[in-house]
Design an enzyme around this catalytic site. Structure first.
Site, PDB file in Angstrom:
ATOM      1  N   GLU A 275       8.301  -7.323  60.976  1.00 53.95           N
ATOM      2  CA  GLU A 275       8.088  -8.226  59.840  1.00 53.95           C
ATOM      3  C   GLU A 275       8.890  -7.767  58.620  1.00 53.95           C
ATOM      4  OE1 GLU A 275       3.911  -8.780  59.041  1.00 53.95           O
ATOM      5  OE2 GLU A 275       3.795 -10.359  60.546  1.00 53.95           O
TER       6      GLU A 275
ATOM      7  N   GLU B  28       2.517 -12.347  67.212  1.00 55.44           N
ATOM      8  CA  GLU B  28       1.144 -11.908  66.921  1.00 55.44           C
ATOM      9  C   GLU B  28       0.342 -13.155  66.601  1.00 55.44           C
ATOM     10  OE1 GLU B  28       0.870  -9.070  63.717  1.00 55.44           O
ATOM     11  OE2 GLU B  28       2.554  -7.910  64.492  1.00 55.44           O
TER      12      GLU B  28
HETATM   13  C1  GLA Z   1       1.237  -8.136  60.633  1.00 56.13           C
HETATM   14  C2  GLA Z   1       1.760  -6.834  61.212  1.00 56.13           C
HETATM   15  C3  GLA Z   1       0.746  -6.144  62.079  1.00 56.13           C
HETATM   16  C4  GLA Z   1      -0.612  -6.127  61.406  1.00 56.13           C
HETATM   17  C5  GLA Z   1      -1.025  -7.556  61.092  1.00 56.13           C
HETATM   18  C6  GLA Z   1      -2.366  -7.673  60.427  1.00 56.13           C
HETATM   19  O1  GLA Z   1       1.406  -9.175  61.460  1.00 56.13           O
HETATM   20  O2  GLA Z   1       2.935  -7.055  61.960  1.00 56.13           O
HETATM   21  O3  GLA Z   1       1.189  -4.844  62.312  1.00 56.13           O
HETATM   22  O4  GLA Z   1      -0.523  -5.399  60.237  1.00 56.13           O
HETATM   23  O5  GLA Z   1      -0.116  -8.117  60.212  1.00 56.13           O
HETATM   24  O6  GLA Z   1      -3.359  -7.105  61.176  1.00 56.13           O
END
Ligand code: GLA
Length: 599
Positions: free
Chosen positions: A168, A244
Site C-alpha cells: 500500500e 485484502e
Molecule cells: C492495510 C494493510 C494491512 C493492514 C490493514 C488493516 O490494508 O495493508 O497490512 O494494516 O490495512 O488491518
C-alpha cells in the site's frame, strides 16, 4: 467459475491471459486467506493450514516481518517461529498455494510496519524512499530471504505463486521510481519468477502501480462493488483481485473490541466469487502480536493522535485468536463450497483448551533493584542510540529544589511514569497528546526518574518515518533545559536475572511472580485484569501487553509453551500491586465489547 481441485494443478505457476489468471491451461480463481506465520505458534501452523483448506481456501497469504528475522543489522534468524521456508513447505503439503508479502514495509498493525528498530538509529536514513542507505538494508534482507524462499517459487516446483511489491505504498507516497527499486530488488533476490503485484486502496491505485505488474485492490466490508469498479476502470485488461478484503478489524487500546457483520461479509464474498474475482480474506486468522510486537496508528491529520494496537490480533476473523472456528468460518465455508462446487476437507480434531484455577503471584521484585549499568549522556537520547529496540527505558537526572513549575518532556514515545525521589508524580501519555506535567520540589537535591514504555512504533501514516522510541526532545524544567542524564536500558528480554524477590509489599514499578501446576497442557487465556499496565512472561515467553484501559483483558497462552507440572508467571506492572490473582479461562476476557464499526 468451474475450478480445478488443488491436486490437479499442484506446483504449477499462475499466469495471466487477458483478464484471467490461468492455471494448468484453465482459468483460475485465487481464494486466499491471510495468516501471518509469525503471529501463530509454530506448533499450530499445520492445524491452521488444515483449517484453511477446510474453509475451502486454495491459498494462504502471509507477510514476512523483517524486524523479527533481522534483529540486528546483518544478523538473521530464521529459526523457530521465523522459519518461513518450513511454513511455506507445510502449506504446500496441505495443498495450499502461498502468496508472499515480504515488505520490506508491511503495515499489518505490527511494530513499525515490520521495519527493524535499528533502521531508526540513523537519523539520516529515510525508510520507504530511494535513500541508498535504506535500499542497501532492503537489499541485504531480500537477498537473505531469497536464499530461504526462491527455491520455493511455483516456477521451481514450490507453492509460492505470487509476491507482493511493498505494501500500500500508494497511501504513503507516489514515487514510482522507489517502487521500481523495490520491484527490482525482489527480482534480484529470486522472487521475479512468478506473478508479482502491487496492492492499494481503490482511490490510490495510480500512486504506485507499475506497468507490467498486476494491481490488486484492498477494501473493507460493504465496499466490494465500488472497489472493483475502480479497479476495472484503472486496469480493464487484467484479472481482478481483492488483495485484502477486510472481513474483520483490529483493536486499539482504549477503544471497544471490533465486531463485524459476518452475514454481510458472507454475501459480499459470494458476490465477488460469482463475478469470477479472486480474493484474499484479511484475516483468515489474525493470531497474536506476542511480546512487544503490536504497532500503532497515527494518520497525520491535526485531529488525529497516536493509537497503539492491542496484543491480541483476533481481528474478528473466521478463526479466533486461538485458532478456533467461529460462526463466520462456517458461513464463509458454505459460500466458497457453493461458488466452487468443491467439497471442503474436514476440520482437524479441535485443539484443547483449559481453565486454570485462580493462583496468586506472591513474590515481588522492585524495578529499582533491577537496573543495569547506566550510560551517561548530556541530553536524553532515543532508545535506538543505546542499541535497544523494544521495551522500557529509564532516564534519570538530579534536580535542585525548591522549584514549582512545569516539567516538559516533549513527544514521549510513548508512555512515561515520572517519579521524584521514587514517588510517582504523574504520567505522560502520547495517546492523549500530553507533553508535560506540573512539578513542585522542596528545597534540596532530588532525583528525577522517567520510566518510558515503547508502547509500539507507528505502522501506518507519515509518522512511521520517525520510529525513534523513548525520549526524543530536550527535557525542560520551567523552561530551562536539563543536562546530565543517566539512562538505563530495560529491553525486558528475559525474567531470568531478576533479583531481590520478596513476599513483602514492594512499592513502585515491579515484577510479580507466581506458579501454577497442570497435569496436561492445553491452550488457555490468562486473565490479567488484576494489573494496570505492563506485560507478562510465562515460562520466559513474553505473551504481550497488559493495560487496564482495555478492551483486551486476557493473554493467549498456547499449550506448546506450557509444561506438564510447574509453570512460572512473571508480570511486570507499572503500578504497585500486591498478591495479584491470575486465572486461566477457555475464552478471551474483554473489558469492553461494545460493537465498533470499522473505518
Ligand atoms: C492495510 C494493510 C494491512 C493492514 C490493514 C488493516 O490494508 O495493508 O497490512 O494494516 O490495512 O488491518
Amino acid at each position: 467459475m468451474a475450478l480445478l481441485s488443488p491436486s490437479s494443478y499442484a506446483n504449477t505457476s499462475i499466469t495471466i491471459e487477458g483478464n484471467h489468471f490461468i492455471r494448468a491451461g484453465k482459468p483460475h480463481q485465487i481464494i486466499s486467506g491471510s495468516m501471518d506465520f509469525q503471529r501463530i505458534p509454530r506448533a499450530y501452523w499445520q492445524d491452521r493450514l488444515q483449517k484453511a483448506r477446510a474453509m475451502g481456501l486454495n491459498a494462504i497469504t502471509t507477510y514476512v516481518f523483517w524486524n523479527a528475522v533481522e534483529p540486528k543489522p546483518g544478523q538473521f534468524d530464521f529459526s523457530d517461529n521465523n522459519d518461513v521456508a518450513a511454513f511455506v513447505r507445510m502449506a504446500q503439503a496441505q495443498g495450499l498455494d502461498v502468496i508472499l508479502r515480504p515488505g520490506p514495509y508491511v503495515c499489518a498493525e505490527w511494530e513499525a510496519g515490520g521495519f527493524p528498530a535499528w533502521l531508526f538509529a540513523d537519523p539520516h536514513l529515510h525508510v520507504r524512499t530511494q535513500d541508498p542507505k535504506y535500499l542497501q538494508a532492503v537489499e541485504r534482507y531480500f537477498q537473505r530471504l531469497g536464499k530461504e524462499l526462491a527455491p520455493l517459487m511455483a516456477s521451481h516446483g514450490g507453492p509460492i505463486v505470487a509476491v507482493q511489491v511493498e505494501n500500500e505504498y500508494g497511501s504513503y507516497g507516489d514515487d514510482r521510481a522507489y517502487m521500481e527499486q523495490i520491484h527490482q530488488a525482489l527480482i534480484r533476490a529470486g522472487f521475479g519468477a512468478d506473478l508479482m503485484f502491487t496492492s492499494d486502496g481503490a482511490d490510490l491505485l495510480n500512486n504506485d502501480a507499475l506497468s507490467g505488474v498486476l494491481a490488486v485492490v484492498n477494501f473493507g466490508t460493504g465496499e466490494a462493488k465500488g472497489a472493483f469498479a475502480k479497479l476495472k476502470a484503472f486496469r480493464p485488461d487484467q484479472p481482478k483481485m481483492a488483495g485484502e478484503y477486510w472481513a474483520g478489524w483490529f483493536d486499539h487500546w482504549g477503544e471497544p473490541h471490533a465486531q463485524t457483520d459476518a452475514n454481510v461479509q458472507a454475501k459480499e464474498l459470494a458476490w465477488m466469487l460469482s463475478q469470477g474475482y479472486s480474493v484474499n480474506i484479511y484475516m483468515f486468522e489474525g493470531g497474536t502480536s506476542f511480546g512487544f510486537m503490536n504497532g500503532a496508528n497515527f494518520q497525520g491529520n491535526p485531529s488525529d493522535h497516536y493509537a497503539p494496537q492491542t496484543t491480541s490480533y483476533d481481528y474478528d476473523a473466521p478463526l479466533d485468536e486461538a485458532g478456533r472456528p467461529k460462526p463466520k468460518f462456517a458461513k464463509f465455508r458454505d459460500v466458497i463450497a457453493k461458488a466452487t462446487g468443491i467439497k471442503p476437507t474436514p476440520l482437524p480434531t479441535p485443539t484443547s483448551f483449559m481453565g486454570v484455577p485462580a493462583f496468586t503471584l506472591t513474590e515481588s521484585a522492585s524495578l529499582w533493584d533491577n537496573l543495569p549499568e547506566p550510560v551517561t549522556t548530556e541530553q536524553p537520547q532515543p532508545m535506538e542510540q543505546f542499541g535497544q529496540a523494544y521495551g522500557y527505558i529509564l532516564y534519570r537526572t538530579q534536580l535542585a529544589g525548591p522549584v514549582s513549575g512545569e516539567l516538559y518532556i516533549g513527544e514521549v514515545r510513548d508512555y512515561a511514569m515520572v517519579y521524584v525521589d521514587r514517588k510517582l508524580i504523574g504520567t505522560v501519555d502520547r495517546r492523549l497528546k500530553q507533553v508535560s506535567l506540573p512539578i513542585t520540589l522542596d528545597a534540596g537535591p532530588h532525583t528525577l526518574d522517567m520510566l518510558v514504555e515503547n508502547t509500539g512504533r507507528i505502522n501506518y501514516g507519515p509518522h512511521l518515518a520517525d520510529g525513534r522510541a523513548g525520549l526524543v526532545d530536550p527535557v525542560l524544567l520551567d523552561g530551562k533545559e536539563l543536562h546530565g542524564w543517566q539512562t538505563y536500558a530495560l529491553p525486558m528480554t528475559s525474567p531470568d536475572a531478576i533479583r531481590g524477590w520478596t513476599t513483602q509489599p514492594v512499592a513502585g514499578p515491579a515484577f510479580h511472580r507466581g506458579h501454577f501446576k497442570i497435569t496436561s497442557t492445553a491452550d488457555t487465556f490468562l486473565d490479567v485484569g488484576a494489573f494496570s499496565k505492563g506485560f507478562a512472561w510465562v515460562n520466559g515467553r513474553n505473551l504481550g501487553r497488559i493495560w487496564d484501559i482495555g478492551p483486551q483483558r486476557s493473554l493467549y497462552l498456547p499449550a506448546p509453551w506450557l509444561e506438564q507440572g510447574d509453570n512460572t508467571v512473571v508480570v511486570f506492572d507499572l503500578q504497585t500491586t500486591k498478591d495479584a490473582v491470575v486465572r486461566g479461562g477457555t475464552k478471551q476476557f474483554w473489558y469492553r465489547s461494545d460493537v465498533k464499526t470499522p473505518k
